[in-house]
Design a protein around this motif. Structure first.
Motif, PDB file in Angstrom:
ATOM      1  N   GLY A 307       4.966 -47.283  -5.606  1.00 18.04           N
ATOM      2  CA  GLY A 307       4.466 -46.857  -4.300  1.00 18.04           C
ATOM      3  C   GLY A 307       4.418 -45.340  -4.200  1.00 18.04           C
ATOM      4  O   GLY A 307       3.459 -44.762  -3.693  1.00 18.04           O
ATOM      5  N   LEU A 308       5.488 -44.709  -4.702  1.00 21.38           N
ATOM      6  CA  LEU A 308       5.543 -43.247  -4.658  1.00 21.38           C
ATOM      7  C   LEU A 308       4.420 -42.640  -5.492  1.00 21.38           C
ATOM      8  O   LEU A 308       3.756 -41.694  -5.061  1.00 21.38           O
ATOM      9  N   ALA A 309       4.215 -43.213  -6.686  1.00 28.01           N
ATOM     10  CA  ALA A 309       3.150 -42.709  -7.558  1.00 28.01           C
ATOM     11  C   ALA A 309       1.799 -42.875  -6.868  1.00 28.01           C
ATOM     12  O   ALA A 309       0.936 -41.995  -6.935  1.00 28.01           O
ATOM     13  N   ALA A 310       1.628 -44.007  -6.168  1.00 27.60           N
ATOM     14  CA  ALA A 310       0.349 -44.277  -5.508  1.00 27.60           C
ATOM     15  C   ALA A 310       0.066 -43.249  -4.414  1.00 27.60           C
ATOM     16  O   ALA A 310      -1.038 -42.713  -4.328  1.00 27.60           O
ATOM     17  N   VAL A 311       1.072 -42.969  -3.551  1.00 29.41           N
ATOM     18  CA  VAL A 311       0.786 -42.019  -2.458  1.00 29.41           C
ATOM     19  C   VAL A 311       0.553 -40.611  -3.006  1.00 29.41           C
ATOM     20  O   VAL A 311      -0.242 -39.858  -2.452  1.00 29.41           O
ATOM     21  N   GLU A 312       1.232 -40.277  -4.137  1.00 32.57           N
ATOM     22  CA  GLU A 312       0.991 -38.951  -4.721  1.00 32.57           C
ATOM     23  C   GLU A 312      -0.415 -38.894  -5.317  1.00 32.57           C
ATOM     24  O   GLU A 312      -1.124 -37.898  -5.166  1.00 32.57           O
ATOM     25  N   ALA A 313      -0.824 -40.006  -5.980  1.00 31.77           N
ATOM     26  CA  ALA A 313      -2.164 -40.041  -6.578  1.00 31.77           C
ATOM     27  C   ALA A 313      -3.232 -39.925  -5.505  1.00 31.77           C
ATOM     28  O   ALA A 313      -4.272 -39.304  -5.705  1.00 31.77           O
ATOM     29  N   LEU A 314      -2.961 -40.514  -4.325  1.00 33.83           N
ATOM     30  CA  LEU A 314      -3.920 -40.453  -3.225  1.00 33.83           C
ATOM     31  C   LEU A 314      -3.843 -39.125  -2.485  1.00 33.83           C
ATOM     32  O   LEU A 314      -4.633 -38.844  -1.586  1.00 33.83           O
ATOM     33  N   GLY A 315      -2.827 -38.330  -2.832  1.00 34.45           N
ATOM     34  CA  GLY A 315      -2.686 -37.018  -2.194  1.00 34.45           C
ATOM     35  C   GLY A 315      -2.181 -37.087  -0.763  1.00 34.45           C
ATOM     36  O   GLY A 315      -2.385 -36.184   0.027  1.00 34.45           O
ATOM     37  N   VAL A 316      -1.489 -38.196  -0.403  1.00 36.29           N
ATOM     38  CA  VAL A 316      -1.021 -38.335   0.985  1.00 36.29           C
ATOM     39  C   VAL A 316       0.505 -38.300   1.084  1.00 36.29           C
ATOM     40  O   VAL A 316       1.060 -38.545   2.149  1.00 36.29           O
ATOM     41  N   GLY A 317       1.198 -37.982  -0.029  1.00 35.73           N
ATOM     42  CA  GLY A 317       2.659 -37.962  -0.017  1.00 35.73           C
ATOM     43  C   GLY A 317       3.225 -36.984   0.996  1.00 35.73           C
ATOM     44  O   GLY A 317       4.291 -37.196   1.555  1.00 35.73           O
ATOM     45  N   GLN A 318       2.459 -35.936   1.251  1.00 45.31           N
ATOM     46  CA  GLN A 318       2.925 -34.861   2.131  1.00 45.31           C
ATOM     47  C   GLN A 318       2.594 -35.153   3.596  1.00 45.31           C
ATOM     48  O   GLN A 318       3.099 -34.480   4.497  1.00 45.31           O
ATOM     49  N   ARG A 319       1.754 -36.163   3.828  1.00 50.79           N
ATOM     50  CA  ARG A 319       1.283 -36.400   5.205  1.00 50.79           C
ATOM     51  C   ARG A 319       2.443 -36.767   6.141  1.00 50.79           C
ATOM     52  O   ARG A 319       3.270 -37.610   5.826  1.00 50.79           O
ATOM     53  N   SER A 320       2.491 -36.125   7.293  1.00 50.15           N
ATOM     54  CA  SER A 320       3.586 -36.328   8.243  1.00 50.15           C
ATOM     55  C   SER A 320       3.342 -37.572   9.093  1.00 50.15           C
ATOM     56  O   SER A 320       2.256 -37.750   9.645  1.00 50.15           O
ATOM     57  N   VAL A 321       4.336 -38.435   9.165  1.00 52.81           N
ATOM     58  CA  VAL A 321       4.216 -39.692   9.902  1.00 52.81           C
ATOM     59  C   VAL A 321       5.417 -39.834  10.833  1.00 52.81           C
ATOM     60  O   VAL A 321       6.557 -39.674  10.402  1.00 52.81           O
ATOM     61  N   GLY A 322       5.162 -40.120  12.119  1.00 52.28           N
ATOM     62  CA  GLY A 322       6.247 -40.283  13.095  1.00 52.28           C
ATOM     63  C   GLY A 322       6.568 -41.746  13.303  1.00 52.28           C
ATOM     64  O   GLY A 322       5.680 -42.545  13.563  1.00 52.28           O
ATOM     65  N   LEU A 323       7.850 -42.103  13.156  1.00 53.54           N
ATOM     66  CA  LEU A 323       8.262 -43.499  13.311  1.00 53.54           C
ATOM     67  C   LEU A 323       9.575 -43.578  14.080  1.00 53.54           C
ATOM     68  O   LEU A 323      10.435 -42.709  13.943  1.00 53.54           O
ATOM     69  N   ASN A 324       9.709 -44.647  14.883  1.00 54.35           N
ATOM     70  CA  ASN A 324      11.011 -44.929  15.497  1.00 54.35           C
ATOM     71  C   ASN A 324      11.796 -45.765  14.496  1.00 54.35           C
ATOM     72  O   ASN A 324      11.499 -46.923  14.277  1.00 54.35           O
TER      73      ASN A 324
END
Ligand SMILES: [Zn+2]
Length: 336
Positions: A307-324
């Motif tokens: 999963g980590l490799a996938a989000v890095e490959a998509l270039g979205v690993g850095q994207r900020s996400v707000g969650l409760n």
């Protein structure tokens, strides 16, 4: 607080679902934390441990206790001491826990590996706290207990605080502090005597209250150090939050470093008994990069690195996400 000592032999009973035998040959130095565990009564209301209900059995593997076990925002290990739930105030607490000195040592030597995440957490807390702060708070002095590398102190300075002070036991965390913040940081555990009573306008303790041996004296000391009208702010986990109930033992709140776990009722009790009025407790949304959320997820085996490799490959690993994710901000005012 009962000072019952747990016999060394009973360490074997602490190891339940861990692949270690009582006479395991090598126990690493950090596992010394398991020596001299002491029985405890409820750390919030003082009710005896024998009246508490089982919450979670112990799961401690001495061989997996490493330098990051007592660090903030590390990868979850899913280890815990035997946890019970107080029938009187609903606090969940470790029925046997290391003594105050052993804990202080563990945090002094704790590794620090969370610079980026600390910045995001500090921003989350500052945004949640800002609406509660009046000019009378901002022109005063703020103290942060468990300040890490001091990044929240920078947020407080940006909010206009005249003076900020942080105490932090981990040498590594303080060494990671930006140079400009170093003069505001003191290495060590919180010592109320180091501050003048009635001299502070804000005391903050974020993601730290679960880690201290005795939250009651800390809360009372904060009360004494605050000026009338001053604020105490806690950020804690909420063990009753849906996400934590859903994950059970796989929740990141199940952690060997957590001496107690709170819910709104137990926080209200803790703050009310210390003398605070106007107690406001509510959920906050944490904002973190997607790669950090993924690291926290209780995914089995190879799914997490994939999963980590996938989000890095998509270039979205850095994207900020707000969650409760079941965190609470509690703000309490010392009466005028
Ligand atoms: Zn209690």
């Amino acid at each position: 607080m009962a000072g019952r000592r747990v016999p060394a032999r009973s360490r074997a009973t602490i190891v339940e679902d861990a692949p270690v035998t009582p006479d395991s040959p090598t126990i690493s130095a950090p596992a010394a934390i398991l020596d001299g565990l002491q029985g405890r009564d409820c750390p919030v209301c003082g009710a005896p441990e024998r009246g508490a209900r089982p919450f979670l059995s112990a799961s401690v593997d001495p061989e997996r206790i490493g330098a990051l076990s007592f660090a903030s925002r590390k990868p979850p290990e899913y280890m815990s001491f035997r946890l019970v739930r107080c029938e009187t105030c609903e606090t969940v607490f470790a029925a046997e826990a290391p003594g105050a000195e052993a804990l202080a040592r563990a945090y002094r030597d704790a590794g620090y590996d969370s610079a980026e995440e600390a910045l995001y957490a500090a921003r989350t807390y500052a945004q949640a706290l800002a609406p509660r702060l009046g000019p009378e708070h901002r022109r005063g002095t703020a103290l942060e207990i468990g300040a890490g590398s001091g990044v929240f102190l920078q947020e407080l300075l940006d909010l206009g605080f005249a003076e900020v002070v942080g105490v932090e036991p981990s040498h590594e965390a303080v060494a990671a502090a930006p140079a400009a913040l170093r003069p505001h940081l003191r290495i060590g555990v919180f010592e109320p005597g180091a501050h003048r009573p009635g001299s502070l306008s804000l005391v903050c303790c974020f993601m730290t209250l679960e880690h201290v041996r005795d939250p009651r004296p800390l809360t009372r000391a904060a009360y004494d150090l605050l000026e009338p009208g001053g604020l105490l702010a806690f950020v804690t986990h909420d063990y009753r939050a849906p996400i934590n109930r859903l994950l059970g033992r796989r929740s990141p709140i199940i952690d060997i470093e957590h001496m107690q776990l709170f819910c709104p009722a137990s926080l209200r009790r803790l703050l009310g008994e210390a003398g605070f009025g106007e107690i406001d407790i509510g959920a906050i949304r944490n904002r973190y990069p997607l790669r950090y959320w993924l690291r926290l997820l209780p995914l089995p085996g190879p799914l997490k690195p994939a999963g980590l490799a996938a989000v890095e490959a998509l270039g979205v690993g850095q994207r900020s996400v707000g969650l409760n994710v079941g965190n609470l901000l509690s703000v309490a005012r010392k009466p005028l």
